[in-house]
Structures are given as structure tokens and as C-alpha cells.
Write an enzyme that holds these catalytic residues in place. Structure first.
Site, PDB file in Angstrom:
ATOM      1  N   LYS A   1      38.842  54.406  52.042  1.00  0.00           N
ATOM      2  CA  LYS A   1      37.376  54.382  51.980  1.00  0.00           C
ATOM      3  C   LYS A   1      36.808  54.779  53.340  1.00  0.00           C
ATOM      4  O   LYS A   1      37.337  54.367  54.377  1.00  0.00           O
ATOM      5  CB  LYS A   1      36.925  52.971  51.592  1.00  0.00           C
ATOM      6  CG  LYS A   1      35.428  52.812  51.355  1.00  0.00           C
ATOM      7  CD  LYS A   1      35.113  51.367  50.932  1.00  0.00           C
ATOM      8  CE  LYS A   1      33.655  51.153  50.620  1.00  0.00           C
ATOM      9  NZ  LYS A   1      33.370  49.759  50.193  1.00  0.00           N
TER      10      LYS A   1
ATOM     11  N   SER B   1      30.627  49.393  46.045  1.00  0.00           N
ATOM     12  CA  SER B   1      30.456  50.567  46.889  1.00  0.00           C
ATOM     13  C   SER B   1      31.717  51.432  47.012  1.00  0.00           C
ATOM     14  O   SER B   1      31.611  52.604  47.363  1.00  0.00           O
ATOM     15  CB  SER B   1      30.009  50.145  48.295  1.00  0.00           C
ATOM     16  OG  SER B   1      30.982  49.311  48.890  1.00  0.00           O
TER      17      SER B   1
ATOM     18  N   SER C   1      32.630  44.973  45.924  1.00  0.00           N
ATOM     19  CA  SER C   1      32.795  46.424  46.020  1.00  0.00           C
ATOM     20  C   SER C   1      34.183  46.974  45.742  1.00  0.00           C
ATOM     21  O   SER C   1      34.359  48.195  45.710  1.00  0.00           O
ATOM     22  CB  SER C   1      32.352  46.907  47.397  1.00  0.00           C
ATOM     23  OG  SER C   1      30.955  47.012  47.411  1.00  0.00           O
TER      24      SER C   1
HETATM   25  N1  GLN Z   1      27.000  45.555  45.620  1.00  0.00           N
HETATM   26  C1  GLN Z   1      27.014  44.583  46.682  1.00  0.00           C
HETATM   27  C2  GLN Z   1      26.017  44.969  47.746  1.00  0.00           C
HETATM   28  O1  GLN Z   1      25.372  45.967  47.582  1.00  0.00           O
HETATM   29  C3  GLN Z   1      28.382  44.429  47.237  1.00  0.00           C
HETATM   30  C4  GLN Z   1      28.724  45.470  48.221  1.00  0.00           C
HETATM   31  C5  GLN Z   1      30.092  45.304  48.800  1.00  0.00           C
HETATM   32  O2  GLN Z   1      30.891  44.496  48.331  1.00  0.00           O
HETATM   33  N2  GLN Z   1      30.332  46.035  49.862  1.00  0.00           N
HETATM   34  O3  GLN Z   1      25.858  44.290  48.730  1.00  0.00           O
END
Ligand code: GLN
Length: 475
Positions: A67, A142, A166
Site C-alpha cells: 500500500k 482505504s 481499511s
Molecule cells: N474508513 C475508515 C476511515 O475513513 C477507516 C480507514 C482506515 O482504516 N484507514 O477512517
């Protein structure tokens, strides 16, 4: 070509060991696969054509995708942000360093929501990744790029990061396994900070065995990260024998209406799978669960506002021209950050400001402790908790982007384990009528990754979801 790309880590290593193929050839086949498929799926921000690997490593030439918020020496690391569009780090994240020492080759950096804030990759400053099962839908986020790359057989394994879901949420949307380990299990050194008390590197693969291999390589204490744990690293791939009649599973109670129809039907079947296999099952209620989402958006945004203060146009990344220092900060930050990142910085700065600190941030911290305590209490009587990963299947691109609150609700089931620091995994379950997969979540107690992966392996041996992925994406 179709044969090789569907192989797991064990098979790929054997191919190299038996010299049926050189590491160069093997790597090239995967690179060609990415060249062939990724113009449609868009998993990768950066692809690396030239192979490099450590000769002494066991996994020579085997590709892994990373990532793009995990630092890679000499390879652009953008966080899918305009701010870091041209940032080439001078060092490796500890996880990356350990993978390289084991022989793995970084084949590319995957797309994400800018600074890992989002649930769809639509917040990437560059482009949206597509769900390989249905190109009109999001892959989740994400870590959407990593999940899509593993599902579409572009790579056997990938790293992501999970702050509030994410890894698990995109794994569910793309039909792969996705593990978020216990907080502190994997060093965060070189993982670009979003919310430091929640961030954890996670692993995607098409089967639990491959996850266990990667976990063993990257887990463990790191002097460069004071929050990394010195709890002993286990042979995660040497699975325990799961005896269902001695294994107690708690089924989380939650409001019926929180699931879409397709997910609810599949979830009932998922529970029946465990019942039919004679696991000991009982419903449990965790009354603080429902506050997780609210607490998370205060804590995560507060930490983000502090962590992102370093992007000021002076020390890192994009710098806009201006006549004075104040304008330079202002212009650089307003040009460099996207809408969602700005929203979080504002929310976090507000929660931390004097006069609101006790009312919001401190209160959120207390509720967070209560949630952690409540989840921990369940493990006094149970081995695992099962629950959905997401309230709905992968949504259409564009469907939620104008409605951040509805996007935030995607995380209802993934956030509380993150707040508590518990390990959790997405298990892909079935492909529903809409043509995309649905997956469900299992949580275990602190540092019980081996037990969690053993259960996942028991499950995969029965469900054989990997075969479905291979059949679908082989060509
Ligand atoms: N969707 C969550 C957020 O926008 C989790 C993001 C993540 O785990 N990096 O904060």
C-alpha cells in the site's frame, strides 16, 4: 501464464527451489499480468518493472504489493496525495525491510484513499480503483488497491493498513482474506501516520496460510517503534487443530436493520456453517459497540490533525509559491490536501481545541476504554466473536462520495476491534446475486493471531473460496 498467477506462496517457493523457473522469469510473469489487467482495475499507483531481490532469501523473486502509505526506499510513496506526489523515501518501513530480507520483491505500490482516510479509494488524489468482480463498483478502502490486486491474481499477497477497517472492509468487498493483527504486533515504523493509536499494518491473501507466512516474517518487536510488542512471534502457519466441540464462538448481537438484505441472508448462512460444524455458539451483547463509530471519528481525526501538521510545504512535499510564510503554509495545504483530509483536520482540530477538549476528546477516550474492556470481557468465556465485516456489499462508484456520513457507516462493524486493539480477520464467504462477494469477520483476544488463522484455515478448507477467485479471474 494462467497457471502460475494462481499459485500460493508455498507452490511459488517450490517452483524457485526446484529451479523450474528462475526468480526473474517468475517475477516477469506477474509483471506481465499486471500490465495486462491493471489498465482496467487500477490497483497500482507505481509498478516496478525491474526485479530486485535478496539472494539469501527463501522467497526470491516472489512479488508482493505494498500500500502506498508504507515507506519504500527509492520507490515513490505518495499516500495517494498530491502533497507527496513525488516523494521518494530514503529508507524502508520495518515490515518492508523484513520482507526484502526474506527474498520478496516489491512489484508495486497500491492505490488508497488519501492518507488512508476513506472506504472506497475514491478519495485518492489520482484515480479510483475498480472492484475486480464488477468494474462499476468500489473495491472498498482505504486499502482498495491491495485488495483488488490480490483478488484479480495480480499478486499472491499484499500489505495494507487498517486504522478503523481499511484491511477488513476492502477484503470483504473484493472476496479475499484480510488480517488486521493486534495493535503492536507489527512495527509501524515507516507506516505513514494517520491515527497512531489505531494504525496497524495488515495482510491480504487468497488463503489464511499465505497470510500466516507473511505475518511471521513481519511481526515482532522493533526498536524503532516503541509501541511494537515484544510478545513472542509464533509459527503462525503451523496451525492448531481446531476442535469445534471445544471451541466457543460468541455471535455479536446488533440491530437487525443494520444489514442490507443480501448481507443479512448470507450472514445467516455463515452462522449456520459454524453451527453445522458443531461449534459451541451463543449470542452476546456488547452495549458500548454502537458508540464506536462516534468515538472513532473524534479520536482518529484528532490524531490525524496532529500527525498531518508536518505537511506544511517546508519540510515535505508540495510547496506553493507565496510572498510570506503564512500564505505559503495556507496555499500549500489547501492545494496539497483533498476534501476528506481537510474535513478530518478540521474536525480533529476542533475536538482538541481548548474548551472542547474535555467535552469531546477526553470523553471519547473514556468510551474507547469501555469498548475495549467490554470486548475483552467476552473473551473470558469465548474463543472468538463473529460478526459481519460490512453492513452492505461493495457499492457503486460515486454512490456515497457526496455523503460522508453514510460512507462512515461502512465502518460500524470494523471500528470497535480497532479501538480495542484486537486482532480481526475478514473471511470471504460467497458471491451474492449482485455478482460481488460478501465476507464476515472474526475477532480474537490479544495476540491470538495463530488461533485466529487456524480457525480461518479450518474454514477455508471447507468453504474453498480461493477456488472461486481462481475460477473467476484465471483468464
Ligand atoms: N474508513 C475508515 C476511515 O475513513 C477507516 C480507514 C482506515 O482504516 N484507514 O477512517
Amino acid at each position: 501464464m494462467s497457471e502460475l498467477i494462481s499459485k500460493n506462496l508455498k507452490e511459488l517457493t517450490e517452483i524457485i527451489e526446484r529451479r523450474e523457473m528462475s526468480p526473474d522469469e517468475l517475477y516477469l510473469r506477474f509483471y506481465e499480468r499486471i500490465e495486462d489487467k491493471d489498465n482496467k482495475i487500477n490497483s497500482f499507483i507505481t509498478k516496478i518493472e525491474n526485479l530486485s531481490f535478496d539472494e539469501k532469501g527463501k522467497f526470491k523473486g516472489i512479488p508482493i504489493a505494498i500500500k502506498d502509505n508504507i515507506i519504500t526506499k527509492g520507490i515513490k510513496t505518495t499516500c495517494a496525495s498530491k502533497f507527496l506526489e513525488n516523494f521518494i523515501p530514503p529508507y524502508d518501513a520495518t515490515a518492508v525491510e523484513r520482507l526484502k530480507a526474506a527474498g520478496f520483491s516489491i512489484i508495486g505500490k497500491t492505490n488508497l484513499d488519501e492518507f488512508a482516510m476513506g472506504s472506497s479509494t475514491e478519495n485518492s488524489a489520482f484515480f479510483t480503483t475498480k472492484n475486480p468482480w464488477d468494474l462499476e463498483r468500489v473495491p472498498g478502502g482505504s486499502s482498495g488497491g491491495s485488495a483488488a490486486a490480490v483478488a484479480s491474481l495480480e499478486v499472491p499477497v499484499a500489505l495494507g493498513s487498517d486504522t478503523g477497517g481499511s484491511v477488513r472492509q476492502p477484503a470483504a468487498f473484493c472476496g479475499v482474506y484480510g488480517l488486521k493483527p493486534t495493535y503492536g504486533r507489527i512495527s509501524r515504523y515507516g507506516l505513514v501516520a494517520f491515527a497512531s493509536s489505531l494504525d496497524q499494518i495488515g495482510i491480504f491473501a487468497r488463503n489464511p496460510y499465505d497470510i500466516s507466512i507473511i505475518l511471521k516474517i513481519i511481526a515482532g518487536e522493533d526498536k524503532k517503534d516503541a509501541t511494537s510488542s515484544d510478545v513472542e512471534v509464533e509459527d503462525y502457519n503451523n496451525f492448531y487443530n481446531i476442535s469445534p466441540s471445544e471451541t466457543k464462538i460468541a455471535i455479536l448481537k446488533f440491530p437487525e436493520e443494520s444489514l442490507s438484505k443480501e448481507v443479512k441472508e448470507a450472514y445467516n448462512e455463515f452462522i449456520r456453517f459454524f453451527e453445522n460444524n458443531d461449534f459451541i455458539m451463543e449470542e452476546v451483547e456488547i452495549s458500548s459497540w454502537e458508540y464506536g463509530l462516534y468515538v472513532y471519528y473524534i479520536i482518529a481525526s484528532s490524531e490525524a490533525s496532529a500527525n498531518l501538521a508536518r505537511y506544511d510545504g517546508i519540510r515535505y512535499g508540495k510547496r506553493e509559491e507565496a510572498d510570506n510564510i503564512k500564505d505559503l503554509y495556507f496555499k500549500s495545504r489547501s492545494e496539497g490536501f483533498g476534501k476528506e483530509v481537510k474535513r478530518r483536520i478540521l474536525l480533529g482540530t476542533f475536538s482538541l481545541s481548548s474548551g472542547f477538549y474535555d467535552e469531546y476528546y477526553m470523553k471519547a477516550v473514556k468510551v474507547r476504554n469501555k469498548i475495549a474492556f467490554d470486548i475483552k470481557t467476552v473473551f473470558e468465556n469465548f474463543d472468538f466473536i463473529i460478526l459481519p465485516t460490512t453492513p452492505h456489499i461493495a457499492f457503486k462508484i460515486g454512490e456515497k462520495i457526496e455523503d460522508p456520513i453514510s460512507m462512515y457507516y461502512s465502518d460500524y462493524f470494523t471500528i470497535p476491534p480497532s479501538l480495542g486493539g484486537f486482532p480481526a480477520i475478514n473471511l470471504p464467504f460467497k458471491v451474492v446475486e449482485s455478482g460481488v462477494p460478501v465476507g464476515f469477520q472474526v475477532i480474537a483476544n490479544y495476540f491470538q493471531e495463530k488461533k485466529l488463522l487456524s480457525l480461518a484455515n479450518f474454514y477455508e478448507n471447507e468453504i474453498k473460496f480461493e477456488n472461486k477467485i481462481i475460477r473467476r479471474f484465471r483468464v
